[in-house]
Design an enzyme around this catalytic site. Sequence first.
Site, short mmCIF file in Angstrom:
data_model
loop_
_atom_site.label_atom_id
_atom_site.label_comp_id
_atom_site.label_asym_id
_atom_site.label_seq_id
_atom_site.Cartn_x
_atom_site.Cartn_y
_atom_site.Cartn_z
N HIS A 10 28.67 19.22 2.85
CA HIS A 10 29.22 18.37 2.08
C HIS A 10 27.95 17.32 2.54
O HIS A 10 28.18 17.13 3.99
CB HIS A 10 30.61 17.96 1.86
CG HIS A 10 31.24 18.07 0.65
ND1 HIS A 10 31.24 17.99 -0.21
CD2 HIS A 10 32.38 19.17 0.67
CE1 HIS A 10 31.66 18.66 -1.20
NE2 HIS A 10 33.02 18.81 -0.85
N TYR A 50 37.26 11.71 -0.66
CA TYR A 50 36.90 13.02 -0.27
C TYR A 50 36.08 14.09 0.51
O TYR A 50 36.65 15.07 0.94
CB TYR A 50 36.11 13.70 -2.37
CG TYR A 50 36.35 14.43 -2.22
CD1 TYR A 50 37.25 15.25 -2.66
CD2 TYR A 50 34.92 14.93 -2.16
CE1 TYR A 50 36.59 16.95 -3.42
CE2 TYR A 50 34.95 16.68 -3.32
CZ TYR A 50 36.22 17.48 -3.31
OH TYR A 50 35.57 18.65 -3.74
N GLN A 83 38.10 16.85 3.16
CA GLN A 83 37.31 18.35 2.99
C GLN A 83 38.48 19.52 3.71
O GLN A 83 38.45 20.45 3.83
CB GLN A 83 36.10 18.69 1.94
CG GLN A 83 35.63 18.61 0.69
CD GLN A 83 36.78 19.34 -0.49
OE1 GLN A 83 36.56 20.01 -0.21
NE2 GLN A 83 37.96 18.16 -0.58
#
Length: 164
Positions: A77, A139, A143
């Site tokens: 990510h 977010y 994670q």
Amino acid sequence: MVVQVVSPGKVAIVTNQANSLSHTKWMRKYHIVITLKDRRKLIDNQYRKSLEEMLRQLCRYKGVEIHEGHLMPDYVHMLVSIPPKLSASSFMGYFKGKSALMMFDKHVNLKYKFCNRRFWSEDYYVSTIGPNEVAIAKYIMEQEAHGIVLDRLSGKEYGDPFKK
């Protein structure tokens, strides 16, 4: 630069300043997710440090700034700023191709785990970031903790089958 508290002990640094090139002012941020081939869970302690260094180095070469990033066991990510002289797809092609070659050069044993020297899957996810940058940074930060909790909940404890 704006610092916002996301949760207790965690802060998100939000840069609302426009970057500049010689005749351009720009602020382009992308949320990127790339997965390993066949979702293999290989980004662990053995490969994590070298992969992180390689990804930072490749971003530095192209002038891409990493705002937030996490290496999960089977995907990556990132929240990045890509200059307007690069398209997101050309950067992703460069990024995935060079990082795969660098990983196979540094860790020779990986060529036996991945056939045809394909480290990343063919697809990836790219999304532009607008006013919800703080939510996406939060977010990405959460994670890793969320993945650990899910592994603990779904993890089955195996006992020794030979003991009674």
